[in-house]
Motif scaffolding. Structure first.
Motif, PDB file in Angstrom:
ATOM      1  N   LEU A  32       0.849  -1.197   0.000  1.00 49.46           N
ATOM      2  CA  LEU A  32       0.000   0.000   0.000  1.00 49.46           C
ATOM      3  C   LEU A  32       0.878   1.239   0.000  1.00 49.46           C
ATOM      4  N   ASN A  33       0.756   2.031  -1.046  1.00 48.97           N
ATOM      5  CA  ASN A  33       1.582   3.214  -1.237  1.00 48.97           C
ATOM      6  C   ASN A  33       0.771   4.469  -0.913  1.00 48.97           C
ATOM      7  N   TYR A  34       1.289   5.293   0.000  1.00 46.04           N
ATOM      8  CA  TYR A  34       0.543   6.473   0.447  1.00 46.04           C
ATOM      9  C   TYR A  34       0.150   7.373  -0.719  1.00 46.04           C
ATOM     10  N   ARG A  35       1.101   7.731  -1.570  1.00 43.63           N
ATOM     11  CA  ARG A  35       0.815   8.674  -2.655  1.00 43.63           C
ATOM     12  C   ARG A  35      -0.248   8.115  -3.611  1.00 43.63           C
ATOM     13  N   ASP A  36      -0.121   6.856  -3.976  1.00 45.13           N
ATOM     14  CA  ASP A  36      -1.083   6.248  -4.888  1.00 45.13           C
ATOM     15  C   ASP A  36      -2.485   6.214  -4.268  1.00 45.13           C
ATOM     16  N   GLU A  37      -2.541   5.830  -2.995  1.00 41.89           N
ATOM     17  CA  GLU A  37      -3.831   5.689  -2.335  1.00 41.89           C
ATOM     18  C   GLU A  37      -4.481   7.054  -2.090  1.00 41.89           C
ATOM     19  N   ALA A  38      -3.688   8.038  -1.680  1.00 41.37           N
ATOM     20  CA  ALA A  38      -4.225   9.376  -1.432  1.00 41.37           C
ATOM     21  C   ALA A  38      -4.759   9.995  -2.723  1.00 41.37           C
ATOM     22  N   ASN A  39      -4.019   9.848  -3.812  1.00 43.98           N
ATOM     23  CA  ASN A  39      -4.477  10.382  -5.097  1.00 43.98           C
ATOM     24  C   ASN A  39      -5.752   9.687  -5.571  1.00 43.98           C
ATOM     25  N   ALA A  40      -5.824   8.358  -5.366  1.00 42.97           N
ATOM     26  CA  ALA A  40      -7.028   7.613  -5.757  1.00 42.97           C
ATOM     27  C   ALA A  40      -8.230   8.088  -4.953  1.00 42.97           C
ATOM     28  N   LEU A  41      -8.015   8.349  -3.670  1.00 40.91           N
ATOM     29  CA  LEU A  41      -9.107   8.811  -2.812  1.00 40.91           C
ATOM     30  C   LEU A  41      -9.600  10.198  -3.230  1.00 40.91           C
ATOM     31  N   ILE A  42      -8.681  11.081  -3.560  1.00 40.03           N
ATOM     32  CA  ILE A  42      -9.061  12.431  -3.992  1.00 40.03           C
ATOM     33  C   ILE A  42      -9.853  12.374  -5.299  1.00 40.03           C
ATOM     34  N   ARG A  43      -9.402  11.548  -6.234  1.00 41.42           N
ATOM     35  CA  ARG A  43     -10.133  11.417  -7.503  1.00 41.42           C
ATOM     36  C   ARG A  43     -11.554  10.903  -7.265  1.00 41.42           C
ATOM     37  N   LEU A  60     -11.985  12.589   4.803  1.00 38.74           N
ATOM     38  CA  LEU A  60     -11.109  11.889   3.862  1.00 38.74           C
ATOM     39  C   LEU A  60      -9.949  11.215   4.574  1.00 38.74           C
ATOM     40  N   SER A  61      -9.323  11.919   5.500  1.00 29.41           N
ATOM     41  CA  SER A  61      -8.191  11.325   6.209  1.00 29.41           C
ATOM     42  C   SER A  61      -8.642  10.156   7.080  1.00 29.41           C
ATOM     43  N   THR A  62      -9.835  10.265   7.661  1.00 28.74           N
ATOM     44  CA  THR A  62     -10.389   9.163   8.456  1.00 28.74           C
ATOM     45  C   THR A  62     -10.603   7.931   7.591  1.00 28.74           C
ATOM     46  N   ALA A  63     -11.148   8.147   6.390  1.00 23.74           N
ATOM     47  CA  ALA A  63     -11.398   7.031   5.474  1.00 23.74           C
ATOM     48  C   ALA A  63     -10.093   6.379   5.028  1.00 23.74           C
ATOM     49  N   LEU A  64      -9.095   7.189   4.718  1.00 25.38           N
ATOM     50  CA  LEU A  64      -7.820   6.643   4.242  1.00 25.38           C
ATOM     51  C   LEU A  64      -7.120   5.844   5.340  1.00 25.38           C
ATOM     52  N   MET A  65      -7.173   6.331   6.572  1.00 25.81           N
ATOM     53  CA  MET A  65      -6.528   5.621   7.676  1.00 25.81           C
ATOM     54  C   MET A  65      -7.256   4.321   8.000  1.00 25.81           C
ATOM     55  N   ARG A  69      -5.472   0.531   7.850  1.00 25.15           N
ATOM     56  CA  ARG A  69      -5.487  -0.337   9.034  1.00 25.15           C
ATOM     57  C   ARG A  69      -6.156  -1.674   8.733  1.00 25.15           C
ATOM     58  N   LEU A  70      -7.036  -1.669   7.735  1.00 23.97           N
ATOM     59  CA  LEU A  70      -7.674  -2.918   7.312  1.00 23.97           C
ATOM     60  C   LEU A  70      -6.836  -3.656   6.273  1.00 23.97           C
ATOM     61  N   GLY A  71      -5.815  -2.990   5.755  1.00 20.72           N
ATOM     62  CA  GLY A  71      -4.965  -3.616   4.746  1.00 20.72           C
ATOM     63  C   GLY A  71      -5.597  -3.674   3.372  1.00 20.72           C
ATOM     64  N   ILE A  72      -6.502  -2.712   3.069  1.00 20.33           N
ATOM     65  CA  ILE A  72      -7.164  -2.718   1.764  1.00 20.33           C
ATOM     66  C   ILE A  72      -6.891  -1.409   1.028  1.00 20.33           C
ATOM     67  N   SER A  73      -7.121  -1.439  -0.282  1.00 17.31           N
ATOM     68  CA  SER A  73      -6.818  -0.302  -1.145  1.00 17.31           C
ATOM     69  C   SER A  73      -8.088   0.453  -1.523  1.00 17.31           C
ATOM     70  N   VAL A  74      -7.949   1.777  -1.647  1.00 12.21           N
ATOM     71  CA  VAL A  74      -9.076   2.598  -2.101  1.00 12.21           C
ATOM     72  C   VAL A  74      -9.092   2.731  -3.623  1.00 12.21           C
ATOM     73  N   CYS A  75      -8.153   2.108  -4.296  1.00 10.84           N
ATOM     74  CA  CYS A  75      -8.105   2.165  -5.759  1.00 10.84           C
ATOM     75  C   CYS A  75      -9.379   1.547  -6.337  1.00 10.84           C
TER      76      CYS A  75
END
Length: 242
Positions: A32-43, A60-65, A69-75
């Motif tokens: 899980l890569n922070y930059r990739d996941e954060a950008n996917a969440l913003i989109r 947004l930050s609550t959702a990303l964290m 913690r669940l080990g899943i991707s927002v992509c």
């Protein structure tokens, strides 16, 4: 215009970068890569109209964290979780991280508790046999279409899980139970997902959530990674809707 309006949300997400990376180290196999996941969440946030709804930036930050913690991707390509718009009693809109059935599969199979999860929706023209909670179901259909004329009315859902020891756990939900879940979700302001093309994803997630109550119970007695499972159980317990 978007860049200016997004600035507070981006700043908020940047403030949790270190915390995210520390949490991600617990799941190195998921990469899980922070930059990739954060950008996917913003989109995704922009896509669902989050700016127009004036969603609180902390949502947004609550959702990303929660996702890390669940080990899943927002992509969205992985279809493990997504942002769902919720309306509070005050009328203010916010977003929650909604976990799709592929997300549950990633959590429980990734932990080593389960090796396989099969989820199905059964229609009146399907051939379906339920053989008990410790046996596999028999489910066949001549078409994958969900058109009423071709496949009939939706009648029930099932979730068939294979544990790491090879045993089977099967759960079912009737159409009345599925409708009750939908009604409860709408009552608590979670109608957007049920009104979309992903309504069947909501039904699949509902039967997995129902099944997960048994998986939570047996996880302590199996050799598996219980950390994401406990995080999921705590998150599910905090919800007031299914």
């Amino acid at each position: 215009m978007h860049d200016t309006a997004l600035a507070p949300y981006i700043t908020q997400l940047k403030s949790i970068e270190l915390e995210y990376k520390q949490a991600a180290r617990q799941y190195p196999k998921y990469r899980l890569n922070y930059r990739d996941e954060a950008n996917a969440l913003i989109r995704e946030f922009v896509r669902i109209g989050g700016l127009q709804l004036q969603i609180p930036k902390s949502a947004l930050s609550t959702a990303l964290m929660l996702a890390v913690r669940l080990g899943i991707s927002v992509c969205p390509l992985k279809k493990q979780c997504y942002l769902a718009v919720t309306y509070l009693e005050s009328g203010m809109a916010t977003v929650d991280l909604a976990i799709g059935y592929r997300g549950y599969e990633a959590i429980f199979c990734g932990s080593g508790l389960l090796t396989r999860i099969d989820v199905g929706l059964v229609y009146s023209k399907d051939n379906f046999t339920y053989q008990g909670p410790r046996q596999e179901v028999i489910h066949t259909s001549s078409t994958l279409s969900t058109d009423v004329d071709k496949r009939g009315q939706l009648e029930c859902a099932y979730c068939m899980a294979e544990l790491s020891d090879g045993s089977i756990m099967t759960s079912t939900m009737s159409i009345d139970e599925l409708n009750a879940v939908e009604a409860m979700a709408r009552e608590y302001g979670h109608s957007s997902s049920w009104d979309s093309a992903f309504s069947n994803e909501c039904r699949r997630a509902a039967i997995i959530r129902y099944s997960a109550k048994d998986w939570f119970r047996i996880a302590e007695h199996h050799d598996c990674d219980t950390l994401p499972i406990k995080e999921l159980e705590e998150n599910e317990s905090a919800r007031e809707y299914l």
